[in-house]
Scaffold this motif. Sequence first.
Motif, short mmCIF file in Angstrom:
data_model
loop_
_atom_site.label_atom_id
_atom_site.label_comp_id
_atom_site.label_asym_id
_atom_site.label_seq_id
_atom_site.Cartn_x
_atom_site.Cartn_y
_atom_site.Cartn_z
N GLU A 92 41.94 53.17 25.99
CA GLU A 92 42.16 53.84 27.27
C GLU A 92 41.67 52.97 28.43
OE1 GLU A 92 40.50 57.75 27.13
OE2 GLU A 92 41.84 58.42 25.53
N VAL A 93 40.59 52.23 28.21
CA VAL A 93 40.13 51.28 29.23
C VAL A 93 41.20 50.24 29.49
CG1 VAL A 93 38.44 49.47 29.77
CG2 VAL A 93 37.68 51.63 28.73
N GLN A 94 41.75 49.67 28.41
CA GLN A 94 42.78 48.65 28.54
C GLN A 94 44.00 49.20 29.28
OE1 GLN A 94 45.99 48.27 26.98
NE2 GLN A 94 46.27 46.27 27.89
N ARG A 95 44.43 50.40 28.92
CA ARG A 95 45.59 51.01 29.58
C ARG A 95 45.31 51.25 31.06
NH1 ARG A 95 49.61 54.04 26.72
NH2 ARG A 95 49.46 53.89 24.46
N HIS A 104 35.93 49.06 39.11
CA HIS A 104 34.80 49.88 39.54
C HIS A 104 35.13 51.37 39.54
CE1 HIS A 104 36.93 49.64 43.42
NE2 HIS A 104 36.30 50.76 43.73
N ARG A 105 36.42 51.73 39.33
CA ARG A 105 36.83 53.13 39.24
C ARG A 105 37.08 53.55 37.79
NH1 ARG A 105 35.77 56.68 41.47
NH2 ARG A 105 37.66 57.81 42.03
N VAL A 106 36.68 52.69 36.86
CA VAL A 106 36.85 52.99 35.43
C VAL A 106 35.50 53.29 34.82
CG1 VAL A 106 37.60 52.07 33.20
CG2 VAL A 106 38.91 51.55 35.27
N MET A 130 32.69 48.19 36.36
CA MET A 130 33.01 49.29 35.47
C MET A 130 31.73 49.95 34.95
SD MET A 130 35.35 49.25 32.01
CE MET A 130 34.09 48.41 31.08
N ILE A 131 31.78 51.25 34.77
CA ILE A 131 30.60 52.00 34.33
C ILE A 131 30.71 52.29 32.84
CG2 ILE A 131 29.29 54.15 34.60
CD1 ILE A 131 30.37 54.24 37.48
#
Length: 432
Positions: A92-95, A104-106, A130-131
């Motif tokens: 889901e991160v990759q997508r 920074h919004r992931v 990224m968080i």
Amino acid sequence: MADGEGWPTSTDNPAVRRLSDWPAEPLRDLADEFGTPLYALDLDRVKANTGRLRSAFPEADLSYAVKANTTRPVLETLANRGVGAECAAAGEVQRSLAAGFPPHRVRYTAVNPPARDLDYVCGLDDAGGMILTVGAMDTLNRVAERGFDGRLCVRINPGVGAGHHAKVSTGAEPKFGVPYDRAATVARRAADRGFELVGLHAHAGSGIAGDDLSDHRELVRRMGTLAADVEDRLDFVAVGGGFGVPYREDDPALDLDAVAAATREAYAEGWRGGANDTAPPQLAIEPGRYFVADAGVLLTTVNTVKPTPETTVVGVDAGMTTLVRPAMYGSYHAIRGLEPDTPRRELVPCDVSGPVCETADVLGRDRSLPDPARGDLLAVGNAGAYGYEMSSNYNSRPRPAVVAVEHGEPRLVARRETLADVTRFEAEAEDS
């Protein structure tokens, strides 16, 4: 479908779109062009739902729980509107990054993340703020071992769970998050070890509505108190999403404004109950279903009609491999006939069943439908969330096609799988 004729417009923004609100003719056109079973997604409705969430929570940070629907146009639509991406897995991160969400919004919020997932996320060259969310001290250690030194969030188990089914009630399940009474200690340890601790996260469950809202409120209150007890300055406190949508035709729409007001009040109450008298961190919400559920329908064709003493069994080309929610959760989805002569047919009691050799493979029981005939087109409502996402190749069945419609114009999102697709990886393994 010529120039979007007859397709719903986004000029108004009702609290919910019922299956009866979808015009039949454009859906028949989609089925004629792309075949069935077919998921149809209305991107304009996704935009409208985004606007309603923003209106109800104007000061909150708004993210999308990506697992609800990861199709590229849905992700692009939300990324273009400044919504964040809350991701449960490396895929889901990759997508999300590929769809245009700024790093920074992931937010990566995994549960017991596999090693290869952590390797991917911690090794991203373009992490860019990224968080990463951890739900156990052991996970914090695993992240540290991989050299991650970015922004960190700690997932909390607040001891309060809610949701439409026990299988999706997470807030009190030991699997999810650091126990509430240990949370402040873990958060401080993370900060002491050099991590940039930016947030706390909790989630009560999925499909929250009605009586569940009191549990949601209590979760938010507890998170406010915990945030006040954590010494380090936090950027946000995420209280999940899980806002329910009405699946039954006569269920009332969720009063989102009332939910938002109750959320704000509970957060403020919890913060005042803590030791900190400064302004609280920004409230963050992460809905998934609310963005997309009523923006999608599943189209399916009747292939067999079997009268029995108990009911008329209506066999269709979609089943539990296409939409698993009825089989897995006992979920109700409205079903409607789309044939032009439907209004003139007599209503008969029906069970709408799929082609899988399982008793659970029923999309709807005890439904009153216009007297069915082979070749009829049916629509299944509220299929935009956890529909295509949870489809499978069980029984070696190809997965369905997906089409997205924007301003009345359709485009293919995912082609229909073939039998060759189902066995492709086995064939490639044999050839390697």
